[in-house]
Scaffold this motif. Sequence first.
Motif, PDB file in Angstrom:
ATOM      1  N   CYS A  99     -19.684  23.541 -11.213  1.00  0.00           N
ATOM      2  CA  CYS A  99     -18.397  23.465 -10.505  1.00  0.00           C
ATOM      3  C   CYS A  99     -18.666  23.400  -9.016  1.00  0.00           C
ATOM      4  N   VAL A 100     -18.152  22.364  -8.359  1.00  0.00           N
ATOM      5  CA  VAL A 100     -18.296  22.203  -6.913  1.00  0.00           C
ATOM      6  C   VAL A 100     -16.945  22.488  -6.266  1.00  0.00           C
ATOM      7  N   LEU A 101     -16.860  23.533  -5.461  1.00  0.00           N
ATOM      8  CA  LEU A 101     -15.635  23.876  -4.745  1.00  0.00           C
ATOM      9  C   LEU A 101     -15.681  23.245  -3.358  1.00  0.00           C
ATOM     10  N   GLY A 102     -14.661  22.461  -3.032  1.00  0.00           N
ATOM     11  CA  GLY A 102     -14.671  21.707  -1.790  1.00  0.00           C
ATOM     12  C   GLY A 102     -15.507  20.456  -1.964  1.00  0.00           C
ATOM     13  N   ALA A 103     -15.145  19.637  -2.952  1.00  0.00           N
ATOM     14  CA  ALA A 103     -15.972  18.489  -3.322  1.00  0.00           C
ATOM     15  C   ALA A 103     -15.972  17.393  -2.262  1.00  0.00           C
ATOM     16  N   GLY A 104     -14.917  17.295  -1.468  1.00  0.00           N
ATOM     17  CA  GLY A 104     -14.879  16.313  -0.385  1.00  0.00           C
ATOM     18  C   GLY A 104     -15.137  14.903  -0.863  1.00  0.00           C
ATOM     19  N   GLY A 105     -16.064  14.219  -0.191  1.00  0.00           N
ATOM     20  CA  GLY A 105     -16.376  12.834  -0.516  1.00  0.00           C
ATOM     21  C   GLY A 105     -17.316  12.659  -1.680  1.00  0.00           C
ATOM     22  N   GLY A 106     -17.717  13.739  -2.334  1.00  0.00           N
ATOM     23  CA  GLY A 106     -18.507  13.648  -3.552  1.00  0.00           C
ATOM     24  C   GLY A 106     -19.999  13.839  -3.390  1.00  0.00           C
ATOM     25  N   ARG A 107     -20.471  14.230  -2.214  1.00  0.00           N
ATOM     26  CA  ARG A 107     -21.910  14.374  -1.996  1.00  0.00           C
ATOM     27  C   ARG A 107     -22.518  15.439  -2.912  1.00  0.00           C
ATOM     28  N   ASP A 108     -21.888  16.605  -3.001  1.00  0.00           N
ATOM     29  CA  ASP A 108     -22.429  17.666  -3.846  1.00  0.00           C
ATOM     30  C   ASP A 108     -22.291  17.332  -5.327  1.00  0.00           C
ATOM     31  N   HIS A 157     -22.160  17.930 -16.897  1.00  0.00           N
ATOM     32  CA  HIS A 157     -20.772  17.715 -16.479  1.00  0.00           C
ATOM     33  C   HIS A 157     -20.522  18.459 -15.177  1.00  0.00           C
ATOM     34  N   VAL A 158     -19.762  17.810 -14.285  1.00  0.00           N
ATOM     35  CA  VAL A 158     -19.453  18.406 -12.987  1.00  0.00           C
ATOM     36  C   VAL A 158     -17.943  18.425 -12.793  1.00  0.00           C
ATOM     37  N   THR A 159     -17.412  19.585 -12.429  1.00  0.00           N
ATOM     38  CA  THR A 159     -16.005  19.713 -12.044  1.00  0.00           C
ATOM     39  C   THR A 159     -15.948  19.826 -10.529  1.00  0.00           C
ATOM     40  N   GLY A 160     -15.322  18.840  -9.884  1.00  0.00           N
ATOM     41  CA  GLY A 160     -15.183  18.857  -8.427  1.00  0.00           C
ATOM     42  C   GLY A 160     -13.769  19.229  -8.034  1.00  0.00           C
ATOM     43  N   VAL A 161     -13.620  20.280  -7.251  1.00  0.00           N
ATOM     44  CA  VAL A 161     -12.295  20.768  -6.841  1.00  0.00           C
ATOM     45  C   VAL A 161     -12.137  20.520  -5.348  1.00  0.00           C
ATOM     46  N   GLU A 162     -11.112  19.765  -4.973  1.00  0.00           N
ATOM     47  CA  GLU A 162     -10.843  19.436  -3.572  1.00  0.00           C
ATOM     48  C   GLU A 162      -9.349  19.617  -3.311  1.00  0.00           C
ATOM     49  N   ILE A 163      -9.013  20.322  -2.250  1.00  0.00           N
ATOM     50  CA  ILE A 163      -7.617  20.670  -1.999  1.00  0.00           C
ATOM     51  C   ILE A 163      -6.808  19.543  -1.378  1.00  0.00           C
TER      52      ILE A 163
END
Length: 824
Positions: A329-338, A349-355
């Motif tokens: 889980c990536v919190l603050g995924a932004g442009g997807g770098r992480d 599997h990756v869950t990207g959370v961006e506000i």
Amino acid sequence: MNDQHNSSSRHVGIGISLVSASMLMTEIVLTRLFSVMIGFHFAFLAISVALFGIGTAALVLHLVQHRLPEERTCALLARGSVVLGAVIVLADAALVLVTPGWEGGATGVVNQITSIGYLLFTFCAASSPFLAGGFVVTLAVTRYAPRIHTLYFFDLLGAGLGCLLVIPALSLLGAPLALVLVAAVAAAAGIAFSRAGASVPGRALAWAPATAMAAFVALAALNPLTGLFEVRRAKGRDLERIPVEFNKWNSFSMVTVIGEAPGTKRFPGWGMSPLYAGEFPDQKRLFIDMGAMTPLTRFDGNLKSVGHLLWDLSAFAYRVRPGETKEVCVLGAGGGRDVLSALASGARHVTGVEINPIIVDDVVKRAFKGFVGGIYDRPDVTALVDDGRGYIRSTRKAFDLIQISMIDTSAATAAGAYSLTESSLYTIEAFGDDLAHLAPGGILTVSAVSAPIVDSGARLAAMAWHALTKRGASPAQSVAVISTRWLGHKNQIMHNVMVKNGRFTPEEIGRVRKGAADLAFRETYVPGHVAGPDNLIEHILTARDAGELDRRIRDLYLDVSASTDDRPFFFYQNRLDDALPVLGLGEARHPKGVMGAGLPVLLRVAVIALGMVILFLLVPIALGRAQLRAGRGRPGWDLSYVACLGLGFMYVEIGLIQSFTLYLGFPTATLAVVLLVLLGGGAAGSRLFGRVEAGKRRRGLAAAMGGLVVLLVGLWQTGLAHGLLDATTGWPLAGRAALTALLLAPCGLLLGMPLPTGLHAVSGRAAPRIPWLWAVNSATSVLGSVSATLFSMHAGISGTLWVGVALYALALLVSLRVTAPAEG
């Protein structure tokens, strides 16, 4: 005759609502403009300039009210509304066209004088709309004082609607253009005031505001051709000279994507290993308010093409448990770098959370989908637009790794003011939530930068210590910290703090040490290995108990104690005893002076606010003594009453906003729900109390204020409300918003009663004092907004609410003298 009177009152009320809506919308939009063009610290200036303008207008009216004929009141209100609209447009154009790229770092006498001049210009331009609007509102309140409850109802109702409308206005139009349409709203108020005039000439005045309204709408419509209301400079960058490929506003921020200009060095990474000698793929830079940056990386679907990401410190945790980090889980995924880093490491599997929805939907999924290889549309990636803390609490998933990399709050949100320094991700309780959602052996990895003004590494270590201790775990055996220079800077260190759900095994410790050696990173703390006698992070993590931890950090220049949900100001690390050195009244403990910009900005605004209060007290005494002495009752009691309300309201409001920002997560939802409910409830309270028989109002006011004190203590200071919020934090946003409204509605209802009731009592015995009291209330509100923020940063949000309770209790005692039928 009665029908005509009711029609006139209704039109005046509508006019007041539109003026209040336009002023509140202007205030919120200014926070966005200041954040983009000057710097996030100055978003706080928007509240100050608003209340300064309103208070100054009230003071001027107090001195000149006898020169304004009462029979021309409606005409004056109509003309004032047109002036308000015109001033909003002029201030908007001036701020966009003239405001320079000033960031507060000027050196040399000439540059400093120039910077101060630009700041003074910005202050004057931004406060001018509130001067015009404050004149309109204060004149209406003064001339129609017997109907103060009805006018206050319309005033708060308009402010609440303005709060609701500003969110879509910012998203659809952007800040500069939104102000032009706000000007049209102000001109519409002039039409309502014109119709309130009893005479035909008064009604005929409607042509002027109608013409102004049409002109403002035309200016907005022609903006695509003229480009008059577009930001040209932001934080020292000339946007007309750099390759801007995308630009869009919402209430969160202005999102800008800039391409790579020929000859520009590509972004290497936040903490790239100095041993990396490979190539970097094409990248674009996504800026938030032209401050915080997240990169967009060209991706063709081949994960080997982004292998360089695994050489960055932010991805170090993937080396600790190779092959075991399947669910990330990536919190603050932004442009997807992480997200790319996780996939390149072998995550299933990756869950990207961006506000911010613009970043996910408009940038990554649409405008630059081909460039980033549709990263957020892959079957092994789930991209969510959500608040990171709220998502973690609501999900039932357990993750092998939760990643938080380089998330800061350097972009002021629409919640405004110094609420912008809050972070719901960086608290002891947030770390506890993260650890609770890790699979056995899972790792929470947090990357942040320490600099002379903020020691993020030490504070992260302190938070990890408390979160692990609460779970009965050993911080000394469950945390590892690896560091390197941030972007190559000598005095800025990037830390990667890895907190494990369980102790690090000898094999994992070996991989940590080998990985650090292979990438030429520094072992800041590794379980079982002593880094050195001056290693602060090691001293924190090896503390045996809370008392020892406190002794080890309490004498440091910066306050690195763990931030909590009650003090969620992770990036604010000033100590209160730095206040005197900031004001030039003592020596700073640090040889280079006071660290950080937060405390200096707050204290300087506080000094200005205190000066305003003194000015608004002394000028009427010197120049308008006759108006103060006119009528019955001592001015001192009236003054004390409105001052307590001005201070108390801001302490309660800011405390509640800060509390619900953590609960709701989305700053826009917080603003829309909290302010709308408080203002709407206050409007209803004022209207209802206005219907109470005159002989019962004194006792009713005491009951209302006593009820408010009991409600605030019973709900917030006993922990009842916080327990309810904690139990429902996993609810969907709509459910949390509904509960927020339910909890706040009674407070809003009671908050709307004291001020109009007190002013109504004064109007019956000393009407000429009304503008002065309105000015003092505005001035103390400015002081309250600054001091409440400063207080919450040092004493906590709960302490701020306690002060608000005490001020309303004091106002209750004073109200017994203010509303007395005869002078005591």
